[in-house]
Design an enzyme around this catalytic site. Structure first.
Site, PDB file in Angstrom:
ATOM      1  CE  LYS A 190      -2.182   3.392   2.121  1.00 57.77           C
ATOM      2  NZ  LYS A 190      -1.897   4.456   3.196  1.00 57.77           N
ATOM      3  CG  ASP A 234      -7.296   3.827   2.390  1.00 58.21           C
ATOM      4  OD1 ASP A 234      -7.926   3.745   1.189  1.00 58.21           O
ATOM      5  OD2 ASP A 234      -7.609   4.968   3.013  1.00 58.21           O
TER       6      ASP A 234
END
Length: 214
Positions: free
Chosen positions: A120, A138
DNA sequence: ATCCCGAGGG
DNA sequence: CCCTCTGGAT
């Protein structure tokens, strides 16, 4: 969600916010990397409050190493997981100096090899600092992918691949921001604000009518 | 009690 | 897959 609805969904968010940007504060690729690494299980507002005075003095890995772990910990005490994060930022800064000439590497493998940097965080840096059309998933985007039906998936990776496949290519790069902002301010985890939702029509959230009350 | 721009270890 | 790390806001 059908392809036409996906396009309508993202095109609408694009129309509302033509030039979306990160709400995390940073001054260069290095501070962006650090800010994102610090953002795990924390709000942008909280991260910015801690990094604002820090980045005013420390904006390179060399300066971070000079600052030292103890002082860094003091700056980020108010953010969750501060102990691990302080260690990771120091270790990561040392690697940048030793192996990357003090610069933030522009490839996924090198980024993910840094302590505290996973898929991420790497995706955010590649997108925001280096202009790549990555999709950083996220907590907000994971929730939206499933709730709206744009890209359902049991894991963040599944949602990421689904979004990469289903979002129109020309919207791909900025979709990271559009989705995250929509998730933060409208399609919130607890009380989704379906009354103010600009994409109520294409959304497939089964309970959306129930959240449109006033 | 739950959530916030997660990652790493078991 | 699970758990742990963690303060601040709601």
């Amino acid at each position: 969600m059908k392809p036409d609805a996906v396009r309508a969904f993202i095109a609408r968010l694009a129309e509302i916010n033509p030039e979306p940007k990160t709400e995390l504060e940073f001054v260069n690729a290095y501070t962006l990397l650090v800010a994102v690494a610090l953002s795990a299980q924390a709000t942008d507002v909280g991260v910015n409050r801690a990094t604002r005075p820090l980045f005013a003095l420390v904006d390179t890995p060399q300066k971070m190493l000079a600052l030292g772990e103890e002082k860094l910990r003091d700056y980020i005490k108010t953010i969750g997981l501060f102990n691990t994060k302080a260690k990771n930022v120091m270790a990561l800064s040392q690697i940048l100096v030793d192996r990357h000439g003090g610069e933030v590497p522009e490839d996924r493998e090198a980024l993910e090899a840094l302590p505290g940097v996973g898929r991420k965080t790497a995706n955010v840096v590649l997108n925001v600092a280096f202009g790549q059309s990555t999709m950083a998933v996220d907590t907000h985007i994971f929730r939206l992918g499933n709730r709206t039906g744009i890209a359902p998936g049991k894991t963040t990776l599944a949602v990421e691949l689904g979004l990469l496949k289903r979002l129109p290519p020309e919207y791909l790069r900025d979709s990271h921001h559009w989705l995250i902002l929509h998730g933060r301010y409208i399609c919130k985890a607890r009380k989704p604000d379906c009354n103010r939702c600009p994409v109520y029509e294409p959304c497939n959230f089964p309970d959306k009518a129930r959240y449109r009350t006033a």
